[in-house]
Design a protein around this motif. Structure first.
Motif, PDB file in Angstrom:
ATOM      1  N   ALA A  92    -109.709  82.571  69.279  1.00 51.66           N
ATOM      2  CA  ALA A  92    -109.467  84.011  69.676  1.00 51.66           C
ATOM      3  C   ALA A  92    -108.613  84.435  68.697  1.00 51.66           C
ATOM      4  CB  ALA A  92    -109.077  84.052  71.175  1.00 51.66           C
ATOM      5  N   ASN A  93    -107.213  84.082  68.773  1.00 52.23           N
ATOM      6  CA  ASN A  93    -106.179  84.962  67.871  1.00 52.23           C
ATOM      7  C   ASN A  93    -106.349  85.004  66.689  1.00 52.23           C
ATOM      8  OD1 ASN A  93    -105.622  84.810  70.922  1.00 52.23           O
ATOM      9  ND2 ASN A  93    -103.642  83.481  70.595  1.00 52.23           N
ATOM     10  N   VAL A  94    -106.861  83.962  65.904  1.00 51.82           N
ATOM     11  CA  VAL A  94    -106.923  83.719  64.511  1.00 51.82           C
ATOM     12  C   VAL A  94    -108.481  84.459  64.106  1.00 51.82           C
ATOM     13  CG1 VAL A  94    -106.733  82.724  62.320  1.00 51.82           C
ATOM     14  CG2 VAL A  94    -105.134  82.227  64.369  1.00 51.82           C
ATOM     15  N   VAL A  95    -109.403  83.698  64.442  1.00 47.92           N
ATOM     16  CA  VAL A  95    -110.681  83.828  64.075  1.00 47.92           C
ATOM     17  C   VAL A  95    -111.151  85.382  64.537  1.00 47.92           C
ATOM     18  CG1 VAL A  95    -113.312  83.318  63.721  1.00 47.92           C
ATOM     19  CG2 VAL A  95    -111.379  81.593  63.745  1.00 47.92           C
ATOM     20  N   GLY A  96    -110.863  85.336  65.940  1.00 47.31           N
ATOM     21  CA  GLY A  96    -111.406  87.044  66.309  1.00 47.31           C
ATOM     22  C   GLY A  96    -110.452  88.047  65.845  1.00 47.31           C
ATOM     23  N   GLY A  97    -109.282  87.860  65.619  1.00 52.46           N
ATOM     24  CA  GLY A  97    -108.216  88.563  64.970  1.00 52.46           C
ATOM     25  C   GLY A  97    -108.867  89.149  63.544  1.00 52.46           C
ATOM     26  N   VAL A  98    -109.046  88.209  62.697  1.00 47.53           N
ATOM     27  CA  VAL A  98    -109.679  88.420  61.392  1.00 47.53           C
ATOM     28  C   VAL A  98    -110.990  89.248  61.439  1.00 47.53           C
ATOM     29  CG1 VAL A  98    -110.598  87.519  59.276  1.00 47.53           C
ATOM     30  CG2 VAL A  98    -108.682  86.646  60.312  1.00 47.53           C
TER      31      VAL A  98
END
Ligand code: UFG
Length: 330
Positions: A92-98
């Motif tokens: 969520a926080n890294v892949v989703g953010g990117v």
């Protein structure tokens, strides 16, 4: 300004949406309602039920709205869960953010304010904590927020993204319309008020810390002060504003702290009676003291907290509970 607020149906997001609308901005809420509440989105504000990690949905919503800037509040944010299920946090926080950044790039949206956290510092060597303190997160939640901050810096250097990272310390209180409803609830003030309202007794996690009364000290900030900071930060991302020629990072706190016991006593004054509680063991991963140095937000953003009193914060949360005994009724 046309602003997309990810996580705009959550606690911090909903109060920020309220503030942006009051300032005359055209707001679109993007929220998958996994933890947010549809009932918290004000009438007249469009809610797109989608994940910020789906670049097609996000780009489509941005095109329809004409989004100029993004306030990125959505995230997975339970410290304990992040330790047992780091995959959920990286996704969520890294892949989703990117993926969100990719949708922005596709649409040519170059302004972003990010809800970051004091958890990026880990256990600090010095207090109050300044923004240039070493980043040594002690859990995947803090680590994933740190990683996304770094992505923003690199996207800024390469693609001209203008970003402000706001490192929140402890957020508390409620506005007239919006308050804090989490399931499960892990935060101190909502749990104190739950105990005051006849729920389970408060469990104080440890009273043998190296602090004056033995309980942990945290820097609490009123959620409406936080919403003011979001508005100022969004303004600072204007393409001709030198403050975000490179990434701007600001702590948000009051620069002072309250211990768990002081919070409990303040809540007892607010509700006018004793609140049932017991002392339990320490919670894993709690640093004894977390207090922000928030000078930069003052000098660079022109932000000043206007509601620093702990009783006012707790009082607003208690009043909101009284008006919304069933939360958002879902
Ligand atoms: N606490 C209790 N009993 C409870 C809940 C909390 O004693 O039922 C204590 C905690 O041990 C801690 C203090 O109250 O000492 C505050 O705890 P919170 O859970 O309310 O907040 P944290 O300081 O743990 O967390 C906050 C943010 C996180 C962020 C973290 C940075 O909510 O998002 O600061 O370390 F990651």
């Amino acid at each position: 300004m046309r602003v997309m607020v990810t996580g705009g149906a959550g606690y911090v997001g909903s109060v920020s949406v309220e503030r942006l609308v009051a300032a005359g901005h055209d707001v679109l809420v993007l929220d998958d309602l996994s933890t947010g509440h549809g009932g918290s989105v004000p009438a007249g504000v469009r809610l797109v039920r989608a994940s910020f990690g789906d670049p097609d949905d996000v780009a489509r919503a941005m095109a329809e709205h004409g989004t100029e800037a993004v306030l990125h509040c959505a995230a997975k944010s339970l410290v304990g869960e992040s330790v047992t299920n780091p995959a959920k946090y990286y996704r969520a926080n890294v892949v989703g953010g990117v993926m969100l950044l990719e949708a922005m790039r596709r649409r040519g949206v170059r302004r972003l304010v990010f809800s970051s956290t004091a958890a990026v510092y880990g256990t600090p060597e010095m207090t109050p904590i300044t923004e240039d303190a070493p980043l040594r997160p002690i859990n995947p939640y803090g680590e994933t927020k740190r990683a996304f901050e770094a992505a923003l810096a690199w996207y800024g250097a390469a693609y001209g993204l203008r970003s402000v990272c706001l490192r929140y310390f402890n957020v508390a209180g409620a506005s007239e319309m919006h308050g804090e409803v989490h399931a499960p609830e892990t935060h101190l003030i909502p749990n104190v008020l739950l105990a005051a309202a006849g729920g389970p007794a408060l469990n104080l996690f440890g009273d043998d810390y190296p602090t004056p009364d033995g309980t942990c000290i945290r820097d609490y900030i009123h959620v409406e002060d936080l919403a003011d900071a979001h508005l100022l930060a969004l303004e600072a991302t204007a393409l001709d504003d030198a403050r975000t020629d490179s990434q701007l990072i600001c702590n948000l706190g009051n620069g002072g702290g309250f211990s768990v016991r002081e919070v409990l006593e303040a809540a007892e004054r607010v509700v006018g009676r004793e609140i049932p509680h017991s002392i339990g063991p320490r919670r894993v991963g709690d640093p004894p003291v977390l207090v922000a140095s928030a000078g930069r937000a003052g000098t660079v953003l022109g932000w000043q907290p206007t509601r620093p009193g702990i009783e006012e914060m707790i009082g607003s949360a208690w009043a909101w509970r009284g008006r919304h005994p069933a939360g958002y009724g879902e």
